[in-house]
Scaffold this motif. Sequence first.
Motif, short mmCIF file in Angstrom:
data_model
loop_
_atom_site.label_atom_id
_atom_site.label_comp_id
_atom_site.label_asym_id
_atom_site.label_seq_id
_atom_site.Cartn_x
_atom_site.Cartn_y
_atom_site.Cartn_z
N GLU A 315 63.12 -4.22 75.11
CA GLU A 315 62.42 -3.57 73.99
C GLU A 315 62.70 -2.08 73.97
OE1 GLU A 315 59.91 -3.25 70.67
OE2 GLU A 315 60.79 -5.00 71.63
N LEU A 362 52.53 3.54 72.50
CA LEU A 362 53.14 2.22 72.68
C LEU A 362 53.51 1.97 74.13
CD1 LEU A 362 55.39 2.21 69.49
CD2 LEU A 362 53.50 0.62 69.96
N TRP A 367 54.34 -1.54 74.92
CA TRP A 367 55.02 -1.85 73.67
C TRP A 367 54.52 -3.15 73.04
CZ3 TRP A 367 58.34 1.46 71.25
CH2 TRP A 367 58.72 2.58 72.00
N GLY A 368 53.25 -3.44 73.32
CA GLY A 368 52.70 -4.66 72.74
C GLY A 368 51.98 -4.42 71.42
N GLY A 369 51.47 -3.23 71.21
CA GLY A 369 50.72 -2.94 70.00
C GLY A 369 49.62 -1.94 70.30
N GLU A 399 45.55 -3.78 64.50
CA GLU A 399 46.48 -3.53 65.59
C GLU A 399 47.89 -3.48 65.02
OE1 GLU A 399 47.72 -6.29 69.08
OE2 GLU A 399 46.07 -5.06 69.86
N GLY A 401 52.13 -3.11 65.38
CA GLY A 401 53.28 -3.34 66.23
C GLY A 401 54.11 -2.08 66.39
N GLN A 404 55.71 -0.66 63.12
CA GLN A 404 54.63 -0.21 62.24
C GLN A 404 54.02 1.10 62.73
OE1 GLN A 404 52.42 -3.75 62.84
NE2 GLN A 404 53.17 -4.78 60.99
#
Length: 501
Positions: A315, A362, A367-369, A399, A401, A404
């Motif tokens: 990611e 993040l 980096w999940g949300g 929440e 991402g 976003q």
Amino acid sequence: MKDNVQPLSCDVIAVLEAPARLAAVETAMPVFLGPDPDFDDIASLAAGLFGAPISLVTLLGRTDQWFLARQGTPEIRAPSQDSFCARMIAENGNEPLVIADARKDPRFAGLPSVVGAPHLRFYAGVSVVVDSQPIGTVCVFDVKAHAHVAPELPARLKQLASLAASLVKLKEEARRRAMTAEMLSRDEKRHSLALDAANVASWLWDLSTGMVSGNETFYRMLGVKPAKPMSARKFFMAVHPADRKNTIGQLRNALATGNEYDGLFRSAKSGRWLLGRGRVHEKDADGRPITFLGINIDVTEGQLASERTRLLLRELNHRVKNTLAMLQSLARQTLRQTSDPVEFMDAFAGRLQSLSEAHGLLSDHEWGGIHLKMLLQKQIMPYALDYESQIEIHKDEVELGPDQAVGLGLVLHELATNARKYGALSVRSGKVVITARVMNEEGHRVLNMTWHEVGGPPVDPARRRGFGSILIERSLDKILGSSVHVEYLPKGVTAVVRMPL
């Protein structure tokens, strides 16, 4: 009567105090717990041989003579220095001694048991020899003198003493084995408790029977119930199908080569990752493995963490590429708007900081949300004179991402910096009202957010519209179906954001 007792001879003292003999007595009987019925038959046979009413099997200590078996007397001990037996050992060593009438033998005539009760007269005894040391005796007594003793009886008495010595050795060995077994049991229990506390499974594979047995943790890790020995086939079936072939191959290699088994597999039932280690524990005379000993450790958390790390690295690699592309675009667009290096650095640095804030949030959340509230606070607070009084937020729980959060972060940064330079956040009376609602559109969740400035200076559309407005409207281009529309109304800037979630 004590006045008639002859002092102990040097030979008797040497027998009683001999270190090697006393060590042998200590080994044979560390603690005297009283007469032992196992020796009763020896005492009975000795009495029968000589037709004597009193017989003993004894251990001779430095100060006390203990009776392992006795017949014809209730006593269980007597002083060593007053005993016939100490003098017999000093006089005859390991050979039998027969005294027909103690009153007529100067070596024994002054002993308390001869002079006083029970007025002993006849004595026959022989040493019980263990590891070459006379540790005690088998002996008989009579209150009557024996004028004649059959010549074969002393030899028979010596045989009984040899039998007593063998029995002492057997009991010593049994006691030692019992102590060893108890120590092993304690060690095994301690090891078992330690393995359970550490959540370590241990198991033993008996290759002759094909059965595998282990501790409770072993069965629990594999999900095997009830917890009892199982066939090797059942053991292998408890391994996840995807890992079974490799695990069996590694175990076979360890059996064939004698090398350690070191493998990683999943339980078929629970899916948890188990680290396995083991080796051949025992071989037969021909060198073939008989037993295989192994352990398993649950490393699921480590495996999951490793997998998370790999996912995060992938990611991160993706995000770095996207971020570099975005930075290049920002730099080009910013340069187009100004040729002044100072003005360029101010504008570009602010946009970099916006990206950094979004990336930081993040990263903190792997980096999940992240929640919209956190993003709003990070991007707007630096530009408000008084965040609590100037920023009014009405929102649903949202929440965001990674894409976003980064895109919306840039939008909020541009709106906030413009509001600080020219709009509602440039004066203390100004205010920004943010409304964020999640709507369901044809089965999909969509965020509809409005930014509305009030109480600031009158808006000059010509002055406010520039690269910042273009950047605002393009920041969400990577998110399909999203849009940003900015209106420079005289009473305050209004921005409408639509973004699928």
